[in-house]
Design a protein around this motif. Structure first.
Motif, PDB file in Angstrom:
ATOM      1  N   VAL A  80       0.843  -1.206   0.000  1.00  0.00           N
ATOM      2  CA  VAL A  80       0.000   0.000   0.000  1.00  0.00           C
ATOM      3  C   VAL A  80       0.872   1.248   0.000  1.00  0.00           C
ATOM      4  CG1 VAL A  80      -1.680   1.334   1.330  1.00  0.00           C
ATOM      5  CG2 VAL A  80      -1.971  -1.141   1.076  1.00  0.00           C
ATOM      6  N   GLY A  81       1.900   1.262   0.840  1.00  0.00           N
ATOM      7  CA  GLY A  81       2.796   2.412   0.881  1.00  0.00           C
ATOM      8  C   GLY A  81       3.467   2.660  -0.461  1.00  0.00           C
ATOM      9  N   LYS A  82       3.874   1.587  -1.116  1.00  0.00           N
ATOM     10  CA  LYS A  82       4.535   1.718  -2.410  1.00  0.00           C
ATOM     11  C   LYS A  82       3.581   2.238  -3.470  1.00  0.00           C
ATOM     12  CE  LYS A  82       7.401  -0.899  -5.678  1.00  0.00           C
ATOM     13  NZ  LYS A  82       8.041  -2.219  -5.964  1.00  0.00           N
ATOM     14  N   LYS A  83       2.360   1.698  -3.500  1.00  0.00           N
ATOM     15  CA  LYS A  83       1.387   2.133  -4.503  1.00  0.00           C
ATOM     16  C   LYS A  83       0.966   3.586  -4.286  1.00  0.00           C
ATOM     17  CE  LYS A  83      -0.563  -2.296  -5.944  1.00  0.00           C
ATOM     18  NZ  LYS A  83      -0.305  -2.059  -7.385  1.00  0.00           N
ATOM     19  N   LEU A  84       0.946   4.028  -3.026  1.00  0.00           N
ATOM     20  CA  LEU A  84       0.607   5.417  -2.725  1.00  0.00           C
ATOM     21  C   LEU A  84       1.820   6.339  -2.880  1.00  0.00           C
ATOM     22  CD1 LEU A  84      -1.667   4.978   0.423  1.00  0.00           C
ATOM     23  CD2 LEU A  84      -2.395   5.666  -1.869  1.00  0.00           C
ATOM     24  N   ASP A  85       2.992   5.751  -3.084  1.00  0.00           N
ATOM     25  CA  ASP A  85       4.237   6.504  -3.228  1.00  0.00           C
ATOM     26  C   ASP A  85       4.551   7.310  -1.960  1.00  0.00           C
ATOM     27  OD1 ASP A  85       6.538   7.183  -4.634  1.00  0.00           O
ATOM     28  OD2 ASP A  85       5.655   8.994  -5.504  1.00  0.00           O
ATOM     29  N   VAL A  86       4.310   6.678  -0.820  1.00  0.00           N
ATOM     30  CA  VAL A  86       4.674   7.277   0.462  1.00  0.00           C
ATOM     31  C   VAL A  86       6.002   6.671   0.897  1.00  0.00           C
ATOM     32  CG1 VAL A  86       4.050   7.539   2.895  1.00  0.00           C
ATOM     33  CG2 VAL A  86       2.274   7.649   1.140  1.00  0.00           C
ATOM     34  N   PRO A  87       7.009   7.475   1.191  1.00  0.00           N
ATOM     35  CA  PRO A  87       8.310   6.935   1.593  1.00  0.00           C
ATOM     36  C   PRO A  87       8.187   6.021   2.807  1.00  0.00           C
ATOM     37  CG  PRO A  87       8.466   9.293   1.168  1.00  0.00           C
ATOM     38  CD  PRO A  87       7.003   8.955   1.135  1.00  0.00           C
ATOM     39  N   ARG A  88       8.999   4.974   2.840  1.00  0.00           N
ATOM     40  CA  ARG A  88       8.923   3.989   3.913  1.00  0.00           C
ATOM     41  C   ARG A  88       9.075   4.616   5.285  1.00  0.00           C
ATOM     42  NH1 ARG A  88       8.286   1.462   7.574  1.00  0.00           N
ATOM     43  NH2 ARG A  88       8.630  -0.740   8.029  1.00  0.00           N
ATOM     44  N   GLU A  89       9.890   5.656   5.397  1.00  0.00           N
ATOM     45  CA  GLU A  89      10.109   6.279   6.713  1.00  0.00           C
ATOM     46  C   GLU A  89       8.876   7.027   7.229  1.00  0.00           C
ATOM     47  OE1 GLU A  89      12.014   9.033   3.564  1.00  0.00           O
ATOM     48  OE2 GLU A  89      11.874   6.874   3.986  1.00  0.00           O
ATOM     49  N   LYS A  90       7.883   7.226   6.374  1.00  0.00           N
ATOM     50  CA  LYS A  90       6.641   7.874   6.800  1.00  0.00           C
ATOM     51  C   LYS A  90       5.528   6.871   7.101  1.00  0.00           C
ATOM     52  CE  LYS A  90       7.129  12.339   4.442  1.00  0.00           C
ATOM     53  NZ  LYS A  90       6.441  13.307   3.525  1.00  0.00           N
ATOM     54  N   VAL A  91       5.809   5.588   6.925  1.00  0.00           N
ATOM     55  CA  VAL A  91       4.801   4.551   7.142  1.00  0.00           C
ATOM     56  C   VAL A  91       4.996   3.948   8.534  1.00  0.00           C
ATOM     57  CG1 VAL A  91       3.813   2.400   6.297  1.00  0.00           C
ATOM     58  CG2 VAL A  91       4.797   4.045   4.675  1.00  0.00           C
ATOM     59  N   PHE A  92       3.957   4.047   9.369  1.00  0.00           N
ATOM     60  CA  PHE A  92       4.072   3.508  10.727  1.00  0.00           C
ATOM     61  C   PHE A  92       3.787   2.008  10.723  1.00  0.00           C
ATOM     62  CE2 PHE A  92       2.518   2.365  14.949  1.00  0.00           C
ATOM     63  CZ  PHE A  92       3.601   2.802  15.713  1.00  0.00           C
ATOM     64  N   VAL A  93       4.660   1.267  11.388  1.00  0.00           N
ATOM     65  CA  VAL A  93       4.531  -0.189  11.455  1.00  0.00           C
ATOM     66  C   VAL A  93       4.762  -0.659  12.893  1.00  0.00           C
ATOM     67  CG1 VAL A  93       5.439  -2.408  10.677  1.00  0.00           C
ATOM     68  CG2 VAL A  93       5.339  -0.478   9.079  1.00  0.00           C
ATOM     69  N   ASN A  94       3.810  -1.389  13.448  1.00  0.00           N
ATOM     70  CA  ASN A  94       4.040  -2.096  14.718  1.00  0.00           C
ATOM     71  C   ASN A  94       3.464  -3.510  14.686  1.00  0.00           C
ATOM     72  OD1 ASN A  94       1.298  -1.695  15.113  1.00  0.00           O
ATOM     73  ND2 ASN A  94       1.519  -0.433  16.957  1.00  0.00           N
ATOM     74  N   VAL A  95       3.171  -3.995  13.473  1.00  0.00           N
ATOM     75  CA  VAL A  95       2.633  -5.345  13.320  1.00  0.00           C
ATOM     76  C   VAL A  95       3.618  -6.389  13.834  1.00  0.00           C
ATOM     77  CG1 VAL A  95       3.497  -5.735  10.964  1.00  0.00           C
ATOM     78  CG2 VAL A  95       1.406  -6.878  11.725  1.00  0.00           C
ATOM     79  N   ASP A  96       4.905  -6.055  13.809  1.00  0.00           N
ATOM     80  CA  ASP A  96       5.909  -6.988  14.309  1.00  0.00           C
ATOM     81  C   ASP A  96       5.762  -7.245  15.800  1.00  0.00           C
ATOM     82  OD1 ASP A  96       6.646  -4.236  14.486  1.00  0.00           O
ATOM     83  OD2 ASP A  96       8.681  -4.825  15.063  1.00  0.00           O
ATOM     84  N   MET A  97       5.214  -6.263  16.526  1.00  0.00           N
ATOM     85  CA  MET A  97       5.097  -6.360  17.978  1.00  0.00           C
ATOM     86  C   MET A  97       3.748  -6.886  18.453  1.00  0.00           C
ATOM     87  SD  MET A  97       8.048  -5.325  18.899  1.00  0.00           S
ATOM     88  CE  MET A  97       7.829  -5.050  20.657  1.00  0.00           C
ATOM     89  N   PHE A  98       2.693  -6.651  17.668  1.00  0.00           N
ATOM     90  CA  PHE A  98       1.338  -6.962  18.128  1.00  0.00           C
ATOM     91  C   PHE A  98       0.561  -7.915  17.232  1.00  0.00           C
ATOM     92  CE2 PHE A  98       2.325  -2.610  19.639  1.00  0.00           C
ATOM     93  CZ  PHE A  98       2.322  -2.862  20.997  1.00  0.00           C
ATOM     94  N   GLY A  99       1.031  -8.164  16.022  1.00  0.00           N
ATOM     95  CA  GLY A  99       0.256  -8.957  15.089  1.00  0.00           C
ATOM     96  C   GLY A  99      -0.988  -8.215  14.647  1.00  0.00           C
ATOM     97  N   ASN A 100      -1.902  -8.931  14.045  1.00  0.00           N
ATOM     98  CA  ASN A 100      -3.165  -8.359  13.586  1.00  0.00           C
ATOM     99  C   ASN A 100      -4.178  -8.416  14.732  1.00  0.00           C
ATOM    100  OD1 ASN A 100      -5.611  -7.714  12.410  1.00  0.00           O
ATOM    101  ND2 ASN A 100      -5.368  -9.077  10.653  1.00  0.00           N
ATOM    102  N   THR A 101      -4.551  -7.261  15.244  1.00  0.00           N
ATOM    103  CA  THR A 101      -5.526  -7.184  16.348  1.00  0.00           C
ATOM    104  C   THR A 101      -6.888  -6.701  15.862  1.00  0.00           C
ATOM    105  OG1 THR A 101      -4.674  -4.987  16.923  1.00  0.00           O
ATOM    106  CG2 THR A 101      -3.784  -6.873  18.146  1.00  0.00           C
ATOM    107  N   SER A 102      -7.145  -6.812  14.566  1.00  0.00           N
ATOM    108  CA  SER A 102      -8.443  -6.493  13.969  1.00  0.00           C
ATOM    109  C   SER A 102      -8.880  -5.064  14.302  1.00  0.00           C
ATOM    110  CB  SER A 102      -9.493  -7.523  14.407  1.00  0.00           C
ATOM    111  OG  SER A 102     -10.717  -7.324  13.732  1.00  0.00           O
TER     112      SER A 102
END
Length: 328
Positions: free
Chosen positions: A265-287
């Motif tokens: 999604v970030g790539k298709k929107l052309d948003v730089p990776r450093e602007k994309v927030f990610v914490n899925v590594d810590m919490f998984g999918n919590t719906s």
């Protein structure tokens, strides 16, 4: 004239117990490398003696404190969940009682992983209808109650948790303004992501055994394609509708389902990776808890700064999806 809706406080809570990928290796036919390379998830929080209500209450107390507000000031409580403590009464009514208040509007909302963004738009509509409204919205899930631990394609994905936000009316220049929200859904491909058991179309009687239909069943490839396409399209739509481009976005905060989806999604929107927030590594999918947990986490950690334009994008079962623009 429209009334502006503002997020006054955020909070999140996750259970103390952790399942790392190494822990899952002990009883699931999988391994850390397989999980990490395909999902980006390294650990997830799992309830032991807590319920959905417990998680929702803890997150809500933190959000109220961040807002500088007492529970008694609330006019509405909306809980986005499909794993509430029980079908009746609703988790929102139980949360109202736990917060020590009565005679307010309380409702549960079910839109799977999109639930919090759906609740955000409901809150915005209620505030526009009555600007004196003070609304608590909470996404809370105990997804492990609906996980088949023998299905390695799904059980590695999910965790438990809750995130909450308090909203009220305000002026255009105040921080936390919800600029706009767009929601959408399509029931055509709905059966690609299901929990059929306990629904009236799949009734059960006393003494029946618990079958696979009672747990998450997902066609992963189909969901991936729908998620990336839908989240990208609706994000572009909301930006265009509000005369923004992706260059104006300071933070892209997607539903934390899978790192591959987030990166696509970030790539298709052309948003730089450093602007994309990610914490899925810590919490998984919590719906339904995913977006508010990520919002609160990003704000607390300083990833979202004062003045930032934040773009939310979400996708879930139903199929449902949505996007919001928030000016912090």
């Amino acid at each position: 004239m429209s009334t502006f809706s503002h997020i006054r406080g955020l909070g999140f809570h996750v259970p103390e117990k952790l399942y790392t990928n190494a822990d899952l290796e002990k009883f699931v036919d999988t391994n850390d490398e397989w999980i990490t390379t395909r999902t980006g998830i390294r650990q997830r929080h799992i309830v032991e003696n807590e319920t959905c209500l417990d998680l929702a209450h803890a997150a809500s107390v933190k959000a109220l404190a961040a807002a500088g507000m007492e529970a008694g000031e609330l006019t509405h409580i909306i809980v986005a969940t499909f794993t509430g403590d029980m079908p009746v009464p609703t988790t929102s009514c139980l949360l109202m009682e736990r917060l020590g208040i009565r005679n307010r509007v309380a409702m549960d909302l079910s839109a799977a992983c999109s639930g919090f963004v759906y609740a955000l738009e409901v809150a915005r509509a209620l505030i526009n209808l009555d600007p004196s409204s003070k609304i608590l919205i909470c996404g809370a899930e105990v997804l492990t109650s609906r996980v088949n631990w023998e299905d390695r394609s799904t059980c590695v994905l999910f965790g438990d948790g809750a995130g909450a936000a308090v909203l009220s009316a305000g002026q255009e220049g105040e921080p936390g303004r919800v600029i706009d929200t767009i929601l959408s859904a399509d029931g055509g491909p709905a059966m690609n992501l299901t929990i059929k058991g306990a629904g009236s179309a799949y009734p059960y009687k006393l003494g029946d055994t618990v079958g696979e239909e009672n747990f998450v069943q997902m066609q992963g490839r189909e969901i991936y394609k729908h998620a990336v396409r839908s989240m990208t399209a609706i994000s572009n739509e909301i930006l265009e509708r509000n005369s923004f481009t992706t260059e104006d976005v300071d933070v892209l905060l997607p539903h934390q389902a899978n790192l591959r989806i987030i990166e696509a999604v970030g790539k298709k929107l052309d948003v730089p990776r450093e602007k994309v927030f990610v914490n899925v590594d810590m919490f998984g999918n919590t719906s339904a808890a995913s977006i508010p947990i990520a919002l609160a986490d990003a704000r607390e950690s300083g990833f979202i700064k004062d003045g930032d334009l934040v773009l939310l994008a979400t996708f879930g079962g139903g199929l449902t999806w949505g996007s919001s623009l928030i000016q912090f």
